[in-house]
Structure formats: C-alpha cells, structure tokens
Design an enzyme around this catalytic site. Structure first.
Site, PDB file in Angstrom:
ATOM      1  N   LYS A  17       0.893  -1.172   0.000  1.00 42.78           N
ATOM      2  CA  LYS A  17       0.000   0.000   0.000  1.00 42.78           C
ATOM      3  C   LYS A  17       0.931   1.221   0.000  1.00 42.78           C
ATOM      4  CE  LYS A  17      -1.763   2.939   2.113  1.00 42.78           C
ATOM      5  NZ  LYS A  17      -1.511   4.393   1.811  1.00 42.78           N
ATOM      6  N   GLU A  20      10.213   1.475  10.752  1.00 41.26           N
ATOM      7  CA  GLU A  20      11.242   2.516  10.647  1.00 41.26           C
ATOM      8  C   GLU A  20      10.500   3.838  10.767  1.00 41.26           C
ATOM      9  OE1 GLU A  20      13.082   5.315   9.457  1.00 41.26           O
ATOM     10  OE2 GLU A  20      13.463   4.439   7.480  1.00 41.26           O
ATOM     11  N   CYS A  25      13.965  10.877   6.591  1.00 36.96           N
ATOM     12  CA  CYS A  25      13.886  10.585   8.031  1.00 36.96           C
ATOM     13  C   CYS A  25      15.252  10.660   8.695  1.00 36.96           C
ATOM     14  CB  CYS A  25      13.259   9.222   8.261  1.00 36.96           C
ATOM     15  SG  CYS A  25      14.271   7.898   7.622  1.00 36.96           S
ATOM     16  N   GLU A  34       9.499  16.267  15.143  1.00 37.37           N
ATOM     17  CA  GLU A  34       9.883  16.058  13.744  1.00 37.37           C
ATOM     18  C   GLU A  34       9.058  16.986  12.843  1.00 37.37           C
ATOM     19  OE1 GLU A  34      10.733  12.181  11.150  1.00 37.37           O
ATOM     20  OE2 GLU A  34       8.600  12.458  11.463  1.00 37.37           O
TER      21      GLU A  34
HETATM   22  N1  LIG Z   1      10.173   8.287   6.252  1.00 40.97           N
HETATM   23  C1  LIG Z   1       9.612   8.838   7.282  1.00 40.97           C
HETATM   24  O1  LIG Z   1      10.087   8.733   8.374  1.00 40.97           O
HETATM   25  C2  LIG Z   1       8.358   9.584   7.075  1.00 40.97           C
HETATM   26  C3  LIG Z   1       7.855  10.381   8.067  1.00 40.97           C
HETATM   27  N2  LIG Z   1       6.715  11.044   7.862  1.00 40.97           N
HETATM   28  C4  LIG Z   1       6.245  11.915   8.953  1.00 40.97           C
HETATM   29  O2  LIG Z   1       4.872  11.697   9.145  1.00 40.97           O
HETATM   30  C5  LIG Z   1       4.148  12.920   9.056  1.00 40.97           C
HETATM   31  C6  LIG Z   1       2.766  12.667   8.497  1.00 40.97           C
HETATM   32  O3  LIG Z   1       2.845  12.247   7.143  1.00 40.97           O
HETATM   33  P1  LIG Z   1       1.930  11.063   6.627  1.00 40.97           P
HETATM   34  O4  LIG Z   1       2.020  10.944   5.180  1.00 40.97           O
HETATM   35  O5  LIG Z   1       0.554  11.215   7.212  1.00 40.97           O
HETATM   36  O6  LIG Z   1       2.721   9.848   7.264  1.00 40.97           O
HETATM   37  P2  LIG Z   1       2.246   8.448   7.742  1.00 40.97           P
HETATM   38  O7  LIG Z   1       3.332   7.818   8.491  1.00 40.97           O
HETATM   39  O8  LIG Z   1       0.930   8.539   8.442  1.00 40.97           O
HETATM   40  O9  LIG Z   1       1.990   7.689   6.356  1.00 40.97           O
HETATM   41  C7  LIG Z   1       2.886   6.800   5.774  1.00 40.97           C
HETATM   42  C8  LIG Z   1       2.107   5.641   5.190  1.00 40.97           C
HETATM   43  O10 LIG Z   1       1.290   5.042   6.191  1.00 40.97           O
HETATM   44  C9  LIG Z   1      -0.049   4.906   5.727  1.00 40.97           C
HETATM   45  N3  LIG Z   1      -0.939   4.957   6.883  1.00 40.97           N
HETATM   46  C10 LIG Z   1      -1.334   6.056   7.570  1.00 40.97           C
HETATM   47  N4  LIG Z   1      -2.175   5.698   8.579  1.00 40.97           N
HETATM   48  C11 LIG Z   1      -2.291   4.351   8.530  1.00 40.97           C
HETATM   49  C12 LIG Z   1      -3.026   3.383   9.282  1.00 40.97           C
HETATM   50  N5  LIG Z   1      -3.800   3.741  10.308  1.00 40.97           N
HETATM   51  N6  LIG Z   1      -2.919   2.098   8.942  1.00 40.97           N
HETATM   52  C13 LIG Z   1      -2.145   1.707   7.928  1.00 40.97           C
HETATM   53  N7  LIG Z   1      -1.453   2.568   7.144  1.00 40.97           N
HETATM   54  C14 LIG Z   1      -1.514   3.872   7.447  1.00 40.97           C
HETATM   55  C15 LIG Z   1      -0.186   6.046   4.764  1.00 40.97           C
HETATM   56  O11 LIG Z   1      -1.282   5.859   3.903  1.00 40.97           O
HETATM   57  C16 LIG Z   1       1.152   6.008   4.064  1.00 40.97           C
HETATM   58  O12 LIG Z   1       1.179   4.985   3.092  1.00 40.97           O
HETATM   59  C17 LIG Z   1       5.035  13.795   8.205  1.00 40.97           C
HETATM   60  O13 LIG Z   1       4.794  15.139   8.433  1.00 40.97           O
HETATM   61  C18 LIG Z   1       6.393  13.381   8.649  1.00 40.97           C
HETATM   62  O14 LIG Z   1       6.740  14.053   9.832  1.00 40.97           O
HETATM   63  C19 LIG Z   1       6.015  10.928   6.708  1.00 40.97           C
HETATM   64  C20 LIG Z   1       6.465  10.146   5.689  1.00 40.97           C
HETATM   65  C21 LIG Z   1       7.716   9.439   5.784  1.00 40.97           C
HETATM   66  O1  LIG Z   2      17.530   3.225   2.887  1.00 35.61           O
HETATM   67  C1  LIG Z   2      17.937   4.366   2.668  1.00 35.61           C
HETATM   68  O2  LIG Z   2      19.014   4.554   2.129  1.00 35.61           O
HETATM   69  C2  LIG Z   2      17.157   5.539   3.000  1.00 35.61           C
HETATM   70  C3  LIG Z   2      16.214   5.525   3.884  1.00 35.61           C
HETATM   71  C4  LIG Z   2      15.447   6.696   4.170  1.00 35.61           C
HETATM   72  C5  LIG Z   2      14.362   6.652   4.941  1.00 35.61           C
HETATM   73  O3  LIG Z   2      14.040   5.530   5.567  1.00 35.61           O
HETATM   74  C6  LIG Z   2      13.409   7.764   5.088  1.00 35.61           C
HETATM   75  O4  LIG Z   2      13.710   8.877   4.709  1.00 35.61           O
HETATM   76  O5  LIG Z   2      12.311   7.470   5.563  1.00 35.61           O
END
Ligand SMILES: NC(=O)C1=CN([C@@H]2O[C@H](COP(=O)(O)OP(=O)(O)OC[C@H]3O[C@@H](n4cnc5c(N)ncnc54)[C@H](O)[C@@H]3O)[C@@H](O)[C@H]2O)C=CC1
Ligand SMILES: O=C(O)/C=C/C=C(\O)C(=O)O
Length: 486
Positions: A178, A254, A288, A390
């Site tokens: 998803k 993660e 991240c 964050e």
């Molecule tokens: N790589 C990372 O660490 C990321 C961190 N974020 C952080 O999260 C904040 C919110 O962004 P979002 O896009 O809402 O992140 P999120 O972590 O809620 O969403 C990421 C994924 O999880 C899914 N998801 C959300 N709620 C869910 C649930 N209850 N059950 C199953 N899947 C679910 C979303 O549809 C998307 O595919 C951002 O402002 C940022 O701070 C967002 C994206 C990536």
């Molecule tokens: O696997 C990598 O090289 C990068 C990872 C980055 C993330 O996990 C992120 O930004 O959420």
C-alpha cells in the site's frame, strides 16, 4: 485523465466501489491522475492472490530461479529508468537531478543486492554431545515468513518501497503493497516490470488508498497477512503495531526522527558545511535521516552559521525538469501547512531567523506548488517544539555547545533515536562519541553514505528491528532449528 489502478494477481484492476481520488503534482498543484481507492474487497483479493502465489510456483522455485527473476526486475527498472524518473518526480516534485542519482538507481539495487545476498548467506550449525555418546547435529534453515504487508511513505517512494519488497521477495515471500496516497505511480509502474520479468502472478500486489479506515488499515488488519513492514510517522507506527497485535504478527518499523548533527571545533568545516547542507535540505528536508538539530562547538559557531546560511541561500529552487534546480517543493499542501506551522511557531517563540522562514516567490506556472524556503534558526530553547518535534521540512535549528559531554547529552535528549552525524577530525573522539549516541545509525564526517549490507533502523521511538543485509532475513524469514540425533 490517466487512472492509477490496483495491481492484483498480475493484472491492473479498478475499485468495485468506483471511488477515486486525485494525484497532484506538488510542483504546480495540477491533478496528474486519478487513483482508485481500495476497499476491503480489493485488499482481500490482493491478500488471497499473495497467499495462492506462495503456495504456487513462487513457493516451489529454487533460490537460483527466484533470484534470477529478481535480477531481471532490477534490469527492468533500469531499462525503463526515464519512465520511473518522470513518474517519481511528478508525484513528489523532487528535482530529477536528485532522483536520477538516488531514488531510481536504489530502486533497482534493492532487488539485485538482496538477490545476491540470499544466494550466499550461510546458516548456523551446532554439534552437540548426547548421553549415549552418539551426539546430535543442529542446523538452521530459513523459510519465507509468508504474505508481507508493505506500507510505504511518500518521501522516497520507489526507494523505500523496494527496500522492503526486494528482500521480501528474495526470501521467497509474497507481498501486498500500500504505497502512500501521495505517491502511487512508481509502485504501480513496477507491476509492469514484474510481469515482464516473469514474476508469477500474485507475488507482487498493490492496493491504493489512504491509511486509517482505508486500504492501509484494511491491509494491516487482514488476518492472513503474516508480517507488516512500515516506514513513516511514529504515531502511525503505533497504530500499525496495535493492528499487528491481533493474531500476533511481527512488525518491522522505521519511524520518525529528530536527528542531531554535532560539529566539533576541530571539524573540517568545508566537509561539515557540505554534509549539513545535504542533511538539512536534501529532498526538501523530507528524509527521516535528516538533521533538524545542529549542535556546533562555540569557537566555530558564528562561522558555521554564516557559512550554512550562505549555502542555504545558494540552493536553486525549481521544478523537477530544471537542470539547475537542487531544491524542490514539499510533497503536498497538507504537508506544507504542517511545516509552515513550525515556521510560525519559531517566529512566535522569538527565534533568530538566520534565513528563510516563509514561502518563496515562484513564477506564475509554479505558483500553485507546495514551496517553502530553506530555513535556519538559532536562539530557541531546548524544549521548544521546533527543536523537539519532527518537522520533516527543509529547516534546522543551530545551537552552540561547549563540552563533548554536553553535546552527547543534547543529542540524546529526545525520545527519538534514528540517525546522527558527527563532524570531527579527532578519530578517538569520533569513536567515543559515536558509541554513546542513542541512535541506530551514526555517520562520522559524512551523511547518507549507504552500504546496503549494513543494519538500518532506529533506536528508542524511531523504530523496531533492523533491515539491510543479513538483518533483513530476521524479519523476512522464519529461522527453524532442525536437531538430528545421530
Ligand atoms: N520516512 C519517514 O520517516 C516519514 C515520516 N513522515 C512523517 O509523518 C508525518 C505525516 O505524514 P503522513 O504521510 O501522514 O505519514 P504516515 O506515516 O501517516 O503515512 C505513511 C504511510 O502510512 C499509511 N498509513 C497512515 N495511517 C495508517 C493506518 N492507520 N494504517 C495503515 N497505514 C496507514 C499512509 O497511507 C502512508 O502509506 C510527516 O509530516 C512526517 O513528519 C512521513 C512520511 C515518511
Ligand atoms: O535506505 C535508505 O538509504 C534511505 C532511507 C530513508 C528513509 O528511511 C526515510 O527517509 O524514511
């Protein structure tokens, strides 16, 4: 208008409900496609297809056959590099100069690296004595975990999705992915590559939709999913963990970070500035692993701030196709609201705004995009939400420190523990400090230098488990001990 459909059992299918939502290009605000939203029926069909494929040809293949197919998937991504690049940059708005070096090549490497790894990984064996003197031999064998639910985010869509799907398939599992509702395109396109590479139907499935009360929640709650891997926000990780508790399914998480960079007075300043510019502003701060807290030893504080400001102001803001651009928009207007709320908070709390702090003036054709300025603050208190939460935007707060002990304490002061970067030319100090930082990943004199064989994941509230190299096997396989009495 183009429609993005689910990929179930080797075929693209629409939602029975007819529910669709917009896919928006964040560089200009234009709707580029309509995405089908999966209901419980589509998620169930995808999980059933994955289960059947596990019992069918995929489950019966030798490791050699399976890994040969995965190398063809890697080659298939590379062969369609420009299509993947276009799709990724339209969904995210990120500069092509960035995605062509990081996102798309890593999408391919995530298949080839894990295909090679599983062919060569050894197993454990223990000889043991028995009372009758004949002994016994224990040996471990790894078996696929089963059907893996993959919930992936929008910041590095192809890279992070394949970081999970590559090892999952290499280990013989099947997957239901998803992708983020913001960035579905490359995950959808990968279905075509899977078919062309000869991946049997049902091995790779994709359902689109949102998180709560939508495809994400339906997938994580599905009783026939054996394990769930997720990258995203810590709060979402907690929700997914709760869903996984039903049926005692394993999770690999993660999660969020508020990473510290520590710059000692003996650092090579050129290297520290170059690395911190990337760690704060690459991908518009939406990584991240990025650095949102920078601690700089007092003797070089003013020089560091001045040089980081100059570097931030030299970033070239522009759309993906602009060859000079190295700074794109945020992923969405919703995310921009969040980032700008922190820009406002910093102002309200009396931060010194070293640079940025608002929205840049953009030409007319990009005025509808989710743009923000790269931003640097100083002068905030350690407990300000701008310093502790964050933000996931192109911004950092810089604070001076005096002693090594103080820097370590500051870096470890938050409940997150994903990554850290230490800048010093003193090797003893580098080892000493790195060993005491509470994080899963510590870079010394570098940032985002990735060897895919290494353990990757977060400490504290930044996650559970490690992926990468053999560590991925811990989650994607069941290790079975066979004890043979001789
Ligand atoms: N790589 C990372 O660490 C990321 C961190 N974020 C952080 O999260 C904040 C919110 O962004 P979002 O896009 O809402 O992140 P999120 O972590 O809620 O969403 C990421 C994924 O999880 C899914 N998801 C959300 N709620 C869910 C649930 N209850 N059950 C199953 N899947 C679910 C979303 O549809 C998307 O595919 C951002 O402002 C940022 O701070 C967002 C994206 C990536
Ligand atoms: O696997 C990598 O090289 C990068 C990872 C980055 C993330 O996990 C992120 O930004 O959420």
């Amino acid at each position: 208008m183009k429609e993005i459909k689910h990929f179930i059992n080797g075929e693209y299918v629409g939602s029975a409900s007819g529910k669709l939502f917009d896919n928006v290009n964040p560089a200009n605000g234009e709707v580029i496609a309509r995405i089908h939203e999966a209901g419980e029926a589509e998620v169930d069909a995808a999980v059933k297809a994955a289960r059947a494929a596990l019992k069918g040809p995929w489950g019966k293949m030798s490791v050699a056959e399976r890994t040969e197919i995965l190398h063809r998937v890697a080659a298939g991504i590379t062969a369609r590099f420009d299509e993947f690049l276009e799709a990724e940059c339209q969904d995210t708005g990120k500069p092509k100069s960035l995605a062509s070096h990081i996102d798309i090549p890593r999408g391919a490497a995530n298949f080839s690296v894990f295909a090679d790894l599983v062919k060569n990984v050894p197993t454990e064996a223990f000889e043991m004595a028995t009372p009758d003197g004949s002994g016994a031999l224990n040996y471990g064998v790894r078996r696929p975990k089963g059907v893996i639910g993959v919930i992936s985010p929008w910041n590095l869509p192809l890279l992070l999705m394949t970081w999970k799907v590559g090892p999952a398939l290499a280990c013989g599992n099947t997957v239901v992915v998803k992708p983020s509702e913001e960035t579905p395109s490359t995950t959808a396109l990968l279905g075509e590559v899977m078919n062309a590479a000869g991946v049997p139907a049902g091995v790779y499935n994709v359902v689109h939709g949102f998180g709560g009360n939508s495809a994400g929640a339906f997938l994580t709650a599905h009783p026939d999913v054996d394990g769930i891997t997720f990258t995203g926000e810590t709060g979402t990780g907690e929700t997914i963990m709760r869903a996984a508790a039903k049926g005692v399914r394993q999770v690999s998480l993660e999660l969020g970070g508020k990473n510290a960079g520590i710059v000692f007075a003996d650092a090579d300043l050129d290297k520290a500035i170059e690395g911190t510019l990337r760690s704060a502003f690459a991908n518009c701060g939406q990584v991240c692993l990025g650095t949102e807290r920078v601690y700089v030893q007092r003797p070089i504080f003013d020089a560091f701030v001045a040089r980081l400001k100059a570097g931030a102001e030299a970033l070239v803001i522009g759309e993906p196709n602009d060859p000079k651009a190295n700074f794109g928009p945020l992923v969405s207007h919703k995310h921009r609201e969040k980032v700008l709320s922190y820009y406002q908070k910093a102002k309200d709390e009396g931060a010194t705004i070293v640079t940025g702090g608002g929205v840049p003036d953009m030409p007319q054709h990009l005025a509808g995009g989710a743009w923000v300025q790269p931003t640097i603050w100083t002068g905030l208190k350690d407990d300000s939400p701008v310093v502790t939460e964050e933000i996931f935007g192109p911004c950092c707060h810089i604070r001076p420190f005096d002693t090594e002990e103080e820097a370590i304490e500051l870096a470890n002061s938050l409940p997150y523990g994903l990554a850290s970067a230490i800048w010093t030319e003193n090797a003893s100090r580098a080892h000493r400090v790195a060993g005491r930082i509470e994080a899963g990943i510590v870079w010394v004199n570098s940032w985002f230098l990735r060897d895919l064989r290494t353990a990757f994941g977060g400490a504290k509230q930044s996650g559970i488990g490690r992926e990468g190299g053999v560590h991925s096997l811990e989650f994607y396989t069941e290790l079975k001990n066979i004890c043979v009495k001789l």
